[in-house]
Design an enzyme around this catalytic site. Structure first.
Site, PDB file in Angstrom:
ATOM      1  CB  CYS A  40      -0.912  -0.041   1.231  1.00 49.12           C
ATOM      2  SG  CYS A  40      -1.833   1.465   1.546  1.00 49.12           S
ATOM      3  CG  HIS A  41      -0.190   4.789  -2.311  1.00 52.87           C
ATOM      4  ND1 HIS A  41      -1.227   4.140  -2.914  1.00 52.87           N
ATOM      5  CD2 HIS A  41       0.545   5.341  -3.288  1.00 52.87           C
ATOM      6  CE1 HIS A  41      -1.126   4.294  -4.213  1.00 52.87           C
ATOM      7  NE2 HIS A  41      -0.070   5.015  -4.465  1.00 52.87           N
ATOM      8  CB  THR A  42       0.351   3.773   4.380  1.00 56.55           C
ATOM      9  OG1 THR A  42      -0.901   4.293   3.949  1.00 56.55           O
ATOM     10  CG2 THR A  42       0.696   4.378   5.712  1.00 56.55           C
ATOM     11  CG  HIS A  62      -0.734  -1.212   6.333  1.00 54.16           C
ATOM     12  ND1 HIS A  62       0.275  -0.751   5.523  1.00 54.16           N
ATOM     13  CD2 HIS A  62      -1.859  -0.671   5.856  1.00 54.16           C
ATOM     14  CE1 HIS A  62      -0.238   0.037   4.596  1.00 54.16           C
ATOM     15  NE2 HIS A  62      -1.535   0.089   4.766  1.00 54.16           N
ATOM     16  CD  GLU A  63      -3.760  -3.325   1.223  1.00 50.82           C
ATOM     17  OE1 GLU A  63      -3.985  -2.115   1.073  1.00 50.82           O
ATOM     18  OE2 GLU A  63      -3.620  -4.103   0.260  1.00 50.82           O
ATOM     19  CB  CYS A  92     -10.639  -2.329  22.467  1.00 48.09           C
ATOM     20  SG  CYS A  92     -11.591  -0.929  23.124  1.00 48.09           S
ATOM     21  CB  CYS A  95     -12.166   2.527  24.192  1.00 45.43           C
ATOM     22  SG  CYS A  95     -12.392   2.752  22.416  1.00 45.43           S
ATOM     23  CB  CYS A  98     -15.004   0.449  20.837  1.00 45.63           C
ATOM     24  SG  CYS A  98     -13.468   0.187  19.940  1.00 45.63           S
ATOM     25  CB  CYS A 106     -10.221   1.426  18.707  1.00 42.25           C
ATOM     26  SG  CYS A 106      -9.811   0.572  20.239  1.00 42.25           S
ATOM     27  NE  ARG A 110      -5.623   7.770  18.251  1.00 40.21           N
ATOM     28  CZ  ARG A 110      -5.752   7.732  16.952  1.00 40.21           C
ATOM     29  NH1 ARG A 110      -6.281   6.680  16.385  1.00 40.21           N
ATOM     30  NH2 ARG A 110      -5.353   8.714  16.186  1.00 40.21           N
ATOM     31  CB  CYS A 170      -5.223  -1.009   4.027  1.00 41.11           C
ATOM     32  SG  CYS A 170      -4.903   0.759   3.910  1.00 41.11           S
ATOM     33  NE  ARG A 363      -3.191  -2.183  -2.026  1.00 38.43           N
ATOM     34  CZ  ARG A 363      -3.292  -0.841  -2.069  1.00 38.43           C
ATOM     35  NH1 ARG A 363      -2.946  -0.181  -3.146  1.00 38.43           N
ATOM     36  NH2 ARG A 363      -3.719  -0.166  -1.014  1.00 38.43           N
TER      37      ARG A 363
HETATM   38  N1  LIG Z   1      -8.160   7.388   5.186  1.00 41.37           N
HETATM   39  C1  LIG Z   1      -7.565   6.208   5.236  1.00 41.37           C
HETATM   40  O1  LIG Z   1      -7.723   5.446   6.204  1.00 41.37           O
HETATM   41  C2  LIG Z   1      -6.714   5.772   4.093  1.00 41.37           C
HETATM   42  C3  LIG Z   1      -6.411   4.416   3.892  1.00 41.37           C
HETATM   43  C4  LIG Z   1      -5.687   4.058   2.748  1.00 41.37           C
HETATM   44  C5  LIG Z   1      -5.249   5.023   1.873  1.00 41.37           C
HETATM   45  N2  LIG Z   1      -5.541   6.337   2.113  1.00 41.37           N
HETATM   46  C6  LIG Z   1      -5.146   7.414   1.202  1.00 41.37           C
HETATM   47  O2  LIG Z   1      -6.103   7.463   0.161  1.00 41.37           O
HETATM   48  C7  LIG Z   1      -5.504   8.023  -1.005  1.00 41.37           C
HETATM   49  C8  LIG Z   1      -5.775   7.115  -2.199  1.00 41.37           C
HETATM   50  O3  LIG Z   1      -5.115   5.867  -2.026  1.00 41.37           O
HETATM   51  P1  LIG Z   1      -4.950   4.876  -3.273  1.00 41.37           P
HETATM   52  O4  LIG Z   1      -4.223   3.682  -2.778  1.00 41.37           O
HETATM   53  O5  LIG Z   1      -6.247   4.687  -3.953  1.00 41.37           O
HETATM   54  O6  LIG Z   1      -3.976   5.779  -4.171  1.00 41.37           O
HETATM   55  P2  LIG Z   1      -3.677   5.787  -5.758  1.00 41.37           P
HETATM   56  O7  LIG Z   1      -2.466   6.637  -5.922  1.00 41.37           O
HETATM   57  O8  LIG Z   1      -3.651   4.410  -6.275  1.00 41.37           O
HETATM   58  O9  LIG Z   1      -4.921   6.535  -6.394  1.00 41.37           O
HETATM   59  C9  LIG Z   1      -5.013   7.912  -6.485  1.00 41.37           C
HETATM   60  C10 LIG Z   1      -5.626   8.238  -7.819  1.00 41.37           C
HETATM   61  O10 LIG Z   1      -5.867   9.648  -7.893  1.00 41.37           O
HETATM   62  C11 LIG Z   1      -5.732  10.004  -9.247  1.00 41.37           C
HETATM   63  N3  LIG Z   1      -5.588  11.449  -9.415  1.00 41.37           N
HETATM   64  C12 LIG Z   1      -4.466  12.192  -9.408  1.00 41.37           C
HETATM   65  N4  LIG Z   1      -4.747  13.479  -9.654  1.00 41.37           N
HETATM   66  C13 LIG Z   1      -6.078  13.553  -9.814  1.00 41.37           C
HETATM   67  C14 LIG Z   1      -6.976  14.617 -10.105  1.00 41.37           C
HETATM   68  N5  LIG Z   1      -6.523  15.873 -10.266  1.00 41.37           N
HETATM   69  N6  LIG Z   1      -8.285  14.346 -10.212  1.00 41.37           N
HETATM   70  C15 LIG Z   1      -8.742  13.072 -10.041  1.00 41.37           C
HETATM   71  N7  LIG Z   1      -7.933  12.035  -9.765  1.00 41.37           N
HETATM   72  C16 LIG Z   1      -6.631  12.268  -9.669  1.00 41.37           C
HETATM   73  C17 LIG Z   1      -4.538   9.213  -9.726  1.00 41.37           C
HETATM   74  O11 LIG Z   1      -4.536   9.100 -11.134  1.00 41.37           O
HETATM   75  C18 LIG Z   1      -4.759   7.870  -9.013  1.00 41.37           C
HETATM   76  O12 LIG Z   1      -5.438   6.937  -9.838  1.00 41.37           O
HETATM   77  C19 LIG Z   1      -4.036   8.194  -0.664  1.00 41.37           C
HETATM   78  O13 LIG Z   1      -3.818   9.528  -0.253  1.00 41.37           O
HETATM   79  C20 LIG Z   1      -3.837   7.248   0.496  1.00 41.37           C
HETATM   80  O14 LIG Z   1      -2.761   7.651   1.321  1.00 41.37           O
HETATM   81  C21 LIG Z   1      -6.267   6.714   3.192  1.00 41.37           C
HETATM   82 ZN   LIG Z   2      -2.805   1.089   3.519  1.00 42.94          ZN
HETATM   83 ZN   LIG Z   3     -11.788   0.684  21.427  1.00 44.63          ZN
END
Ligand SMILES: NC(=O)c1ccc[n+]([C@@H]2O[C@H](COP(=O)([O-])OP(=O)(O)OC[C@H]3O[C@@H](n4cnc5c(N)ncnc54)[C@H](O)[C@@H]3O)[C@@H](O)[C@H]2O)c1
Ligand SMILES: [Zn+2]
Ligand SMILES: [Zn+2]
Length: 369
Positions: A40-42, A62-63, A92, A95, A98, A106, A110, A170, A363
């Protein structure tokens, strides 16, 4: 026990696959043998060193999905042989958060998790005979085995192939949940999803499962927009500076009932707010923005009835709802196979980062064999 794991030794450097020591699970903890883990990106974000809260050395990942191999004392909910999905966002069930239906965040572990430790403030990971190694996101699943608290494991149906189930750890759950649990998209409504990566495509599928009538997906990549159509988007748009105007035009000048941002770009988050419907439109932000970036919102957009929500892990209460989402996949409601683009080995984990960097596929999944 000894096992192989991918260690982030130094920020900005490739991960180093090596043998580590993993101590036995203590009270409330579970030993899991990983079968599959998405990249994943993270993970890449932390490896790059840009994340201000990152630390090294650590085992990333984490996935994950795998099988319970052993349980510590006081583990009541899981048994050897159970199939589990790892949760960086635990539940949990005790808390204040939760117990509230309003949040999935949760409070139980943390602080320790953020520092890289298990709930008792120690690590189970170490170099053979040497220094402790910190855990990442409470999961550290770029490894053959991991030890995690039982509150951070979702027991899923043994019928689900684990290389698909891991995607629910994730990105996929984040997208599905953003539409289903944070926005609570209503049947018959219009939804705009910004971004067609794992999260955005999950949100498209989630909006479809909620019965949305019109689902517009915005991305820069025509291939990804094709995948969005496959997941249920009724309209697709190439993103750009005119996106808000285009959406207003598509919605009779009003905007969409729900907008969901899944790009991590603050300029796109702003578009999500501005293309939400006057009166009641809800913009849900999933993306993680760069360090120090801020979201610019003209207050008039809010006063005239638009609302803004953030969503962590899609608002999914992991132990309760990940098994339900996996069941919907097994029932044929979600095409998860379409997201799995590359299978790699643990030794190829850095290739997983390269593929992600090149936007090749949605992925890559590590197959532990
Ligand atoms: N909130 C959470 O718990 C959580 C969990 C996982 C990931 N994320 C975050 O979510 C986001 C997306 O994750 P992902 O794995 O799908 O990423 P990804 O990079 O695979 O997808 C992002 C997409 O956005 C597109 N994009 C770029 N510029 C754009 C624009 N101007 N208009 C429209 N689309 C555009 C890209 O082409 C790409 O396909 C990331 O910032 C990631 O860190 C958050
Ligand atoms: Zn992730
Ligand atoms: Zn909890």
């Amino acid at each position: 026990m000894r096992m192989r794991a991918a260690v982030l030794e130094e920020f900005g450097q490739p991960l180093v696959v090596q043998e580590l020591e993993l101590a036995e699970p203590r009270a409330g903890e579970v030993l899991v043998r990983l079968v599959a883990c998405g990249v994943c990106h993270t993970d890449m974000y932390t490896a790059s060193g840009v994340d201000p809260s990152g630390y090294a050395p650590t085992v990333l990942g984490h996935e994950g999905a795998g099988v319970v191999e052993a349980v510590g004392e006081d583990v009541t909910d899981l048994r050897v042989g159970d199939h589990v999905v790892t949760l960086f966002s635990p539940q949990c069930r005790e808390c204040e958060h939760c117990l509230s239906p309003k949040t999935n965040i949760c409070l139980a572990i943390r602080e320790q998790q953020g520092k890289g430790y298990l709930p008792d403030s120690t690590a189970r990971l170490s170099r053979p005979g040497g220094e402790p190694i910190r855990h990442f996101m409470g999961t550290s699943t770029f490894a053959e085995y991991t030890v995690m608290p039982q509150i951070a494991l979702a027991k899923v149906s043994p019928d689900a192939p684990l290389d698909r189930a891991c995607l629910f750890a994730c990105g996929l759950s984040t997208g599905l949940g953003a539409a289903m649990f944070t926005a609570k998209v209503e049947a018959g409504s219009t939804v705009v999803v910004f971004g067609a990566g794992m999260v955005g495509l999950g949100a498209v599928a989630g909006a479809r499962l909620q019965g949305a009538e019109r689902i517009v997906c915005v991305d820069l990549s025509p291939q990804r927009l094709e995948m969005a159509s496959h997941q249920g988007a009724t309209d697709v748009l190439i993103g750009g500076p005119d996106t808000v105007a285009a959406i207003l035009e598509m919605t009779g000048g009003f905007g969409a009932d729900y907008t969901i941002e899944a790009t991590g770009l603050v300029a796109v988050m702003r578009q999500a707010v501005e293309s939400a419907r006057m009166g009641w439109g809800l913009a849900t932000i999933c993306g993680v923005a760069g360090k120090g970036e801020t979201l610019d919102v003209i207050p008039r957009y809010l006063i005239t009835g638009r609302r803004l929500a953030g969503s962590s892990f899609g608002g999914v209460k992991g132990r309760d709802q990940v098994p339900q989402l996996v069941q919907r996949y097994l029932d044929g409601d979600i095409d998860v196979d379409a997201f799995l683009s590359h299978r790699i080995t643990l030794d190829e984990v850095n290739t997983g980062f390269d593929l992600m960097h090149a936007q090749d596929g949605i992925r890559s999944v590590i197959d532990f064999g």
